[in-house]
Design an enzyme around this catalytic site. Structure first.
Site, PDB file in Angstrom:
ATOM      1  N   ASP A 104       2.562  34.864  22.802  1.00  0.00           N
ATOM      2  CA  ASP A 104       2.679  36.316  22.687  1.00  0.00           C
ATOM      3  C   ASP A 104       2.318  36.882  24.054  1.00  0.00           C
ATOM      4  O   ASP A 104       1.242  37.412  24.258  1.00  0.00           O
ATOM      5  CB  ASP A 104       1.743  36.846  21.591  1.00  0.00           C
ATOM      6  CG  ASP A 104       1.755  38.370  21.492  1.00  0.00           C
ATOM      7  OD1 ASP A 104       2.726  38.986  21.979  1.00  0.00           O
ATOM      8  OD2 ASP A 104       0.790  38.936  20.945  1.00  0.00           O
ATOM      9  N   ARG A 168       8.720  24.601  30.178  1.00  0.00           N
ATOM     10  CA  ARG A 168       8.412  25.178  28.861  1.00  0.00           C
ATOM     11  C   ARG A 168       9.697  25.756  28.275  1.00  0.00           C
ATOM     12  O   ARG A 168      10.170  26.818  28.698  1.00  0.00           O
ATOM     13  CB  ARG A 168       7.349  26.277  28.981  1.00  0.00           C
ATOM     14  CG  ARG A 168       5.976  25.786  29.440  1.00  0.00           C
ATOM     15  CD  ARG A 168       5.314  24.932  28.385  1.00  0.00           C
ATOM     16  NE  ARG A 168       3.971  24.549  28.768  1.00  0.00           N
ATOM     17  CZ  ARG A 168       3.635  23.434  29.415  1.00  0.00           C
ATOM     18  NH1 ARG A 168       4.603  22.587  29.780  1.00  0.00           N
ATOM     19  NH2 ARG A 168       2.384  23.149  29.708  1.00  0.00           N
ATOM     20  N   THR A 240       2.574  11.925  35.223  1.00  0.00           N
ATOM     21  CA  THR A 240       1.695  11.487  34.148  1.00  0.00           C
ATOM     22  C   THR A 240       2.528  10.834  33.059  1.00  0.00           C
ATOM     23  O   THR A 240       3.647  11.267  32.772  1.00  0.00           O
ATOM     24  CB  THR A 240       0.879  12.657  33.567  1.00  0.00           C
ATOM     25  OG1 THR A 240       1.778  13.685  33.110  1.00  0.00           O
ATOM     26  CG2 THR A 240      -0.053  13.246  34.621  1.00  0.00           C
ATOM     27  N   ASP A 282      -3.080  19.824  33.528  1.00  0.00           N
ATOM     28  CA  ASP A 282      -3.742  20.646  34.545  1.00  0.00           C
ATOM     29  C   ASP A 282      -4.970  19.934  35.102  1.00  0.00           C
ATOM     30  O   ASP A 282      -5.253  20.011  36.305  1.00  0.00           O
ATOM     31  CB  ASP A 282      -4.159  21.991  33.950  1.00  0.00           C
ATOM     32  CG  ASP A 282      -2.997  22.743  33.333  1.00  0.00           C
ATOM     33  OD1 ASP A 282      -1.889  22.683  33.896  1.00  0.00           O
ATOM     34  OD2 ASP A 282      -3.192  23.372  32.274  1.00  0.00           O
TER      35      ASP A 282
END
Length: 341
Positions: A104, A168, A240, A282
């Site tokens: 949101d 994303r 990763t 991160d």
């Protein structure tokens, strides 16, 4: 050495324990966001790090600023303005039920920021390293423009630039990501990705790998790293490697490719029992930046970064609350979890 990270800091709302959204009647409140998470990691390692964003001047915006200050992150260059701070709702998965993240963040202060909000020449005064992620330009064309200006100012001053691709799908399409990141990556020295990002953003895929079956092909990812370095001129590429046995148990490792020497180093693999996986990538980025700035070798750097991230998976919230000594201990082989006294 001074580091600057740039991105969105959001409110994180989450049901207690492992409740689902539909059964929760109260939510935990905290803050997080990709580049802010990296900044907190670096501050906890004793680095001089500043986080740049735009936040409302009201009390919730101030609470967000304070969440960084308490760990020693420099917040003096955060721009104040706008009406709201972005929110994300996180439902923690367990066993065979995956986690769910609902955004949101429309019309947040940073999403509506303009190029004139940030004086990058002043921000990069005395700075050695700049970090951003692919999440930030995904917020809109204005953020692509702002990220471009930041990268150009950084390169003009000789500042090293790192970027975590962090695709994303809920924020933009693969085509939009490829167009924007192909432009921005020309300024990047150190690229960080996970096992899916290179495929999602640039169509570069590791062969003979099935991340859902927990099968990782090392040779395939060496090829991915070399292709990325050849395409954009990256000095280093880190990937990763998550083997998803379930939402609760993952295999976790990483590789780091040094383009100059052609050396590709793989870390040891950790079998994780996950407490909270948000911010895992991160924490790897923060560990890698610290390791590279500290003069560690390619092998030492990837071992430090993956150990830092393994520890983050045991910690609630976005931020990684570990010290250099704790990371070095795990990287050195002590993963016993024995009580310290």
């Amino acid at each position: 050495m001074k580091i600057v990270t740039f991105g969105e800091l959001m409110i994180r709302l989450q049901p207690y324990h492992y409740e689902r959204f539909v059964q929760a009647d109260h939510l935990e409140f905290s803050f997080g966001g990709g580049e802010a998470n990296v900044a907190v990691s670096l501050a906890n390692y004793g680095m001089d790090v500043a986080f740049v964003t735009k936040l409302p001047a009201h009390a919730i915006g101030q609470a967000a600023v304070n969440s960084l200050r308490r760990y020693g992150v420099d917040t003096s260059m955060i721009v104040r303005g706008g009406d709201r701070i972005g929110i994300y709702f996180n439902e923690k998965g367990a066993s065979q039920r995956g986690s769910v993240c609902i955004y949101d963040r429309a019309h947040s202060a940073i999403q509506q920021a303009s190029l004139s909000d940030f004086d990058w020449n002043a921000i990069f005064e005395g700075v050695h390293w700049f970090h951003f992620t692919g999440i930030t330009p995904a917020l809109g064309p204005n953020l692509v423009e702002i990220c471009r200006a930041a990268c150009q100012a950084a390169k003009a001053r000789g500042v090293k630039v790192s970027c975590d691709l962090n695709y994303r799908g809920k924020l933009w399409t693969r085509a939009e990501a490829r167009a924007a990141m192909s432009e921005l990556c020309q300024y990047v020295d150190v690229c960080i990705a996970n096992e899916e990002d290179a495929k999602d953003v640039f169509g570069i895929e590791a062969e003979a790998t099935d991340i859902y079956a927990g099968e990782i092909n090392h040779e395939g990812y060496q090829s991915v790293a070399r292709q990325l370095a050849d395409k954009f001129g990256f000095e280093k590429v880190a990937i990763t490697l998550r083997e998803s046995h379930s939402a609760s148990d993952n295999g976790w490792s990483a590789m780091l490719f040094d383009a100059k020497s052609g050396v590709c180093c793989f870390s040891k693999k950790y079998e994780l029992r996950i407490i909270d996986r948000v911010g895992g990538g991160d924490s790897f980025g923060g560990g890698l930046i610290y390791a590279l700035l500290s003069g560690k070798t390619t092998q030492q750097a990837v071992e430090f970064a993956v150990a830092a991230s393994a520890l983050k998976h045991t910690i609630e919230g976005d931020y990684n609350m570990v010290t250099v000594d704790e990371v070095e201990k795990l990287a050195g082989g002590d993963g016993s979890g024995r009580i310290q006294r």
